[in-house]
Design an enzyme around this catalytic site. Structure first.
Site, PDB file in Angstrom:
ATOM      1  N   PHE A 141      46.025  36.534  41.102  1.00  0.00           N
ATOM      2  CA  PHE A 141      44.914  37.484  41.190  1.00  0.00           C
ATOM      3  C   PHE A 141      43.717  36.766  41.807  1.00  0.00           C
ATOM      4  O   PHE A 141      43.257  35.755  41.287  1.00  0.00           O
ATOM      5  CB  PHE A 141      44.538  38.051  39.812  1.00  0.00           C
ATOM      6  CG  PHE A 141      43.488  39.117  39.927  1.00  0.00           C
ATOM      7  CD1 PHE A 141      43.824  40.405  40.339  1.00  0.00           C
ATOM      8  CD2 PHE A 141      42.147  38.838  39.681  1.00  0.00           C
ATOM      9  CE1 PHE A 141      42.842  41.391  40.484  1.00  0.00           C
ATOM     10  CE2 PHE A 141      41.169  39.817  39.818  1.00  0.00           C
ATOM     11  CZ  PHE A 141      41.521  41.095  40.223  1.00  0.00           C
ATOM     12  N   ASP A 228      41.763  28.390  43.197  1.00  0.00           N
ATOM     13  CA  ASP A 228      40.942  29.462  42.648  1.00  0.00           C
ATOM     14  C   ASP A 228      40.675  29.122  41.176  1.00  0.00           C
ATOM     15  O   ASP A 228      41.546  29.263  40.323  1.00  0.00           O
ATOM     16  CB  ASP A 228      41.680  30.800  42.784  1.00  0.00           C
ATOM     17  CG  ASP A 228      40.865  31.973  42.242  1.00  0.00           C
ATOM     18  OD1 ASP A 228      39.960  31.744  41.421  1.00  0.00           O
ATOM     19  OD2 ASP A 228      41.163  33.117  42.633  1.00  0.00           O
ATOM     20  N   LYS A 257      32.725  33.678  37.152  1.00  0.00           N
ATOM     21  CA  LYS A 257      32.845  33.886  35.693  1.00  0.00           C
ATOM     22  C   LYS A 257      31.936  32.965  34.876  1.00  0.00           C
ATOM     23  O   LYS A 257      30.734  33.225  34.775  1.00  0.00           O
ATOM     24  CB  LYS A 257      34.307  33.745  35.273  1.00  0.00           C
ATOM     25  CG  LYS A 257      35.186  34.903  35.791  1.00  0.00           C
ATOM     26  CD  LYS A 257      36.493  34.949  35.050  1.00  0.00           C
ATOM     27  CE  LYS A 257      37.481  35.957  35.609  1.00  0.00           C
ATOM     28  NZ  LYS A 257      37.167  37.348  35.284  1.00  0.00           N
TER      29      LYS A 257
HETATM   30  C1  LIG Z   1      41.529  33.822  39.274  1.00  0.00           C
HETATM   31  C2  LIG Z   1      40.571  34.902  39.630  1.00  0.00           C
HETATM   32  N1  LIG Z   1      40.100  34.978  40.880  1.00  0.00           N
HETATM   33  C3  LIG Z   1      39.232  35.946  41.239  1.00  0.00           C
HETATM   34  C4  LIG Z   1      38.804  36.887  40.356  1.00  0.00           C
HETATM   35  C5  LIG Z   1      37.829  37.941  40.777  1.00  0.00           C
HETATM   36  O1  LIG Z   1      36.587  37.689  40.217  1.00  0.00           O
HETATM   37  P1  LIG Z   1      35.469  38.828  40.161  1.00  0.00           P
HETATM   38  O2  LIG Z   1      35.967  39.886  39.237  1.00  0.00           O
HETATM   39  O3  LIG Z   1      34.238  38.120  39.688  1.00  0.00           O
HETATM   40  O4  LIG Z   1      35.312  39.346  41.561  1.00  0.00           O
HETATM   41  C6  LIG Z   1      39.283  36.859  39.035  1.00  0.00           C
HETATM   42  C7  LIG Z   1      38.878  37.873  38.058  1.00  0.00           C
HETATM   43  O5  LIG Z   1      39.458  38.109  37.050  1.00  0.00           O
HETATM   44  C8  LIG Z   1      40.183  35.839  38.670  1.00  0.00           C
HETATM   45  O6  LIG Z   1      40.682  35.752  37.420  1.00  0.00           O
END
Ligand SMILES: Cc1ncc(COP(=O)(O)O)c(C=O)c1O
Length: 408
Positions: A141, A228, A257
């Site tokens: 994700f 990520d 986050k």
């Molecule tokens: C690993 C990862 N990357 C990207 C995102 C996307 O982040 P945002 O919701 O702040 O756009 C998330 C959100 O849960 C995530 O867990």
């Protein structure tokens, strides 16, 4: 089914807001203190979710609040037309605590990943006109904007939004053979992007040997490595960044986050040589890294970056994993308990939504992802007393759901 106050709030929600979040859990939090949240009727809940791994310092943390108040009283926003001391400080801390390099601020995780994707493409395209492909992995994700969504190898996230951004190759997670083959066959790959613990995918931990070989292969082929760390970063896994557990040297990490503890801020941090691929005018953001966001990020990094803070996360982690493994031996619907630090998943043999609702009724906030995985992600500075009290509720919720033989 909820107080009058709550009914009114729900009815306003249905009237005024897009319903993309569906029926939310029937509660409206109005204040927080440490690891506790209080709802519209002042009922107290223990927070084992941290707003999806965001409020890592809990609610109302003293040092963090002080910094924020000071910043609100002096300056919130000016834009990236001007120099910004708070950006310098937060970027300096990131470089000190991760690896030497340069930082670019964004507003969210998906925007941080957009920046990472754009940077990797500009790097690849500078080498060859077709070298723009990025490998990502099944169950990943990476966000909801077009780049982040296209990088996300999950059909359900794409549904109804095609055509996606071209140039992403999805490979099976933890399958080094497939990766080796793809890299050998396809000369147009400029980068690989992955989570070391797939968070939304159900707390699935990357095999260290898989990751090691990815990094070795990418190193020999000039393929960029992007980790990520949006969910795993900022102490969540017991190291400040998950890549530090795996002893890796990524080219780019993306963050969000926990970085702002609730103030929206994202970032990429990359090795120095990559800064050349975002020359003047190539990328930007109005809000990205504004004074408030960066003051928040620095306040967080100063606390979470301390060895003693992380040692406490690891102590708490052992407590949770022990108790959860014990619980696994008591009930028959836990398939596995896994995780690192306070990024913990309880994989069930059945859907977990009902347990989440029951725990909420009893005053405990947990979450279920990937349908069957209960996520435990309390604030990283939760007190042992709050951790124990929350675990008691969790255990009784699970026991009531069924002991051995109760749920064939
Ligand atoms: C690993 C990862 N990357 C990207 C995102 C996307 O982040 P945002 O919701 O702040 O756009 C998330 C959100 O849960 C995530 O867990």
């Amino acid at each position: 089914m909820g107080s009058k106050k709550l009914k009114k709030i729900i009815s306003e929600d249905k009237q005024c807001l897009f319903q993309n979040y569906g029926d939310r859990l029937p509660v409206c939090f109005v204040r927080g203190k440490d690891s506790f949240l209080y709802d519209q009727d002042d009922k107290r809940y223990i927070d084992f979710f941290s707003g999806i791994a965001v409020t890592n310092l809990g609610h109302g943390n003293k040092e963090y609040r002080k910094t924020l108040h000071r910043q609100i009283d002096s300056l919130l926003h000016t834009s990236n037309w001007y120099y910004n001391r708070e950006q310098n400080e937060a970027a300096g801390l990131l470089a000190k605590l991760s690896f030497p390099g340069k930082t670019l601020f964004a507003n969210s995780g998906t925007e941080a990943n957009e920046a990472a994707i754009k940077l990797a493409r500009r790097y690849g395209l500078s080498l060859h006109k077709n070298r723009y492909e990025i490998v990502t992995f099944t169950n990943s994700f990476h966000g909801r904007t077009y780049g982040g969504m296209s990088a996300t190898a999950q059909k359900k996230i794409h549904e109804g939004f095609g055509p996606l951004v071209p140039g992403f190759t999805y490979l099976p997670f933890n399958d080094i053979g497939k990766f080796r083959k793809a890299l050998k066959k396809n000369k147009n790959i400029c980068a690989v992007m992955l989570e070391l613990i797939q968070g939304e995918g159900g707390i699935v931990i990357a095999d260290p040997a898989f990751v090691r070989e990815i990094f070795d292969l990418c190193g020999t082929k000039g393929v960029l490595t992007i980790i990520d760390e949006v969910q795993t970063g900022i102490g969540r896994t017991g190291a400040l960044f998950a890549f530090q557990h795996f002893n890796l040297s990524p080219d780019i990490i993306s963050l969000a986050k926990g970085l702002g503890n609730g103030v929206p801020v994202g970032a990429i941090h990359a090795k120095d040589f990559l800064a050349a691929y975002f020359p003047r005018g190539s990328h930007g953001s109005t809000f990205g890294g504004n004074h408030l966001a960066c003051a928040a990020a620095s306040a967080v990094l100063k606390q979470v970056g301390k060895k003693s803070f992380l040692a406490n996360v690891n102590r708490l982690s052992r407590f949770f994993l022990n108790r959860l493994n014990h619980l696994k031996s008591e009930v028959d619907f836990i398939a596995e308990v896994r995780g690192m630090g306070l990024h913990i998943g309880i994989e069930l043999t059945k859907p977990g939504a009902r347990l989440v609702s029951k725990a909420l009724d009893k005053g405990l906030i947990i979450n279920c992802t990937a349908e069957k995985v209960i996520r435990i992600m309390p604030p990283l500075n939760i007190t042992p007393e709050a951790a124990r009290a929350g675990m008691k509720i969790l255990e009784s919720t699970f026991r009531e759901e069924g002991g051995p033989g109760a749920n064939p």
